[in-house]
Design a protein around this motif. Structure first.
Motif, mmCIF file in Angstrom:
data_model
loop_
_atom_site.group_PDB
_atom_site.id
_atom_site.type_symbol
_atom_site.label_atom_id
_atom_site.label_comp_id
_atom_site.label_asym_id
_atom_site.label_seq_id
_atom_site.Cartn_x
_atom_site.Cartn_y
_atom_site.Cartn_z
ATOM 1 N N MET A 1 2.496 14.213 1.222
ATOM 2 C CA MET A 1 2.728 12.966 0.525
ATOM 3 C C MET A 1 2.550 11.829 1.544
ATOM 4 O O MET A 1 3.110 11.884 2.639
ATOM 5 C CB MET A 1 4.157 12.968 -0.054
ATOM 6 N N ILE A 2 1.780 10.821 1.148
ATOM 7 C CA ILE A 2 1.588 9.695 2.060
ATOM 8 C C ILE A 2 2.809 8.769 2.015
ATOM 9 O O ILE A 2 3.618 8.822 1.087
ATOM 10 C CB ILE A 2 0.292 8.923 1.736
ATOM 11 N N ASP A 3 2.938 7.922 3.039
ATOM 12 C CA ASP A 3 4.124 7.075 3.184
ATOM 13 C C ASP A 3 4.401 6.214 1.954
ATOM 14 O O ASP A 3 5.541 6.083 1.530
ATOM 15 C CB ASP A 3 3.998 6.181 4.411
ATOM 16 N N SER A 4 3.360 5.616 1.373
ATOM 17 C CA SER A 4 3.581 4.732 0.220
ATOM 18 C C SER A 4 4.109 5.520 -0.982
ATOM 19 O O SER A 4 4.960 5.022 -1.726
ATOM 20 C CB SER A 4 2.307 3.987 -0.143
ATOM 21 N N GLU A 5 3.621 6.741 -1.167
ATOM 22 C CA GLU A 5 4.130 7.576 -2.263
ATOM 23 C C GLU A 5 5.585 7.963 -2.012
ATOM 24 O O GLU A 5 6.395 7.959 -2.940
ATOM 25 C CB GLU A 5 3.278 8.838 -2.412
ATOM 26 N N LYS A 7 7.765 6.287 -0.265
ATOM 27 C CA LYS A 7 8.583 5.090 -0.459
ATOM 28 C C LYS A 7 8.850 4.867 -1.945
ATOM 29 O O LYS A 7 9.985 4.608 -2.351
ATOM 30 C CB LYS A 7 7.889 3.879 0.144
ATOM 31 N N ASP A 8 7.823 4.949 -2.776
ATOM 32 C CA ASP A 8 7.992 4.771 -4.216
ATOM 33 C C ASP A 8 8.935 5.818 -4.790
ATOM 34 O O ASP A 8 9.793 5.517 -5.616
ATOM 35 C CB ASP A 8 6.645 4.844 -4.940
ATOM 36 N N HIS A 9 8.789 7.042 -4.355
ATOM 37 C CA HIS A 9 9.638 8.138 -4.830
ATOM 38 C C HIS A 9 11.102 7.890 -4.452
ATOM 39 O O HIS A 9 11.997 8.021 -5.284
ATOM 40 C CB HIS A 9 9.142 9.460 -4.239
ATOM 41 N N CYS A 10 11.329 7.507 -3.208
ATOM 42 C CA CYS A 10 12.700 7.253 -2.736
ATOM 43 C C CYS A 10 13.313 6.049 -3.445
ATOM 44 O O CYS A 10 14.500 6.060 -3.779
ATOM 45 C CB CYS A 10 12.713 7.042 -1.231
ATOM 46 N N ASN A 11 12.522 4.998 -3.678
ATOM 47 C CA ASN A 11 13.038 3.828 -4.393
ATOM 48 C C ASN A 11 13.508 4.206 -5.789
ATOM 49 O O ASN A 11 14.541 3.732 -6.256
ATOM 50 C CB ASN A 11 11.974 2.734 -4.478
#
Length: 42
Positions: A1-5, A7-11
């Protein structure tokens, strides 16, 4: 999973965990204000 994905998942997870607890310490007046702001921003 890339960083932006990640981040979205954690948010999304954080929102689900935090939102139900936001109003626990609100007075009824503060809750009414909060509800109104949420309605306006939908």
């Amino acid at each position: 999973m890339i960083d932006s994905e990640l981040k979205d998942h954690c948010n999304g997870i954080m929102s689900v965990e935090v939102l139900p607890k936001i109003g626990d310490d609100f007075t009824p007046e503060q809750m009414a204000i909060f509800d109104e702001v949420i309605k306006r921003n939908r």
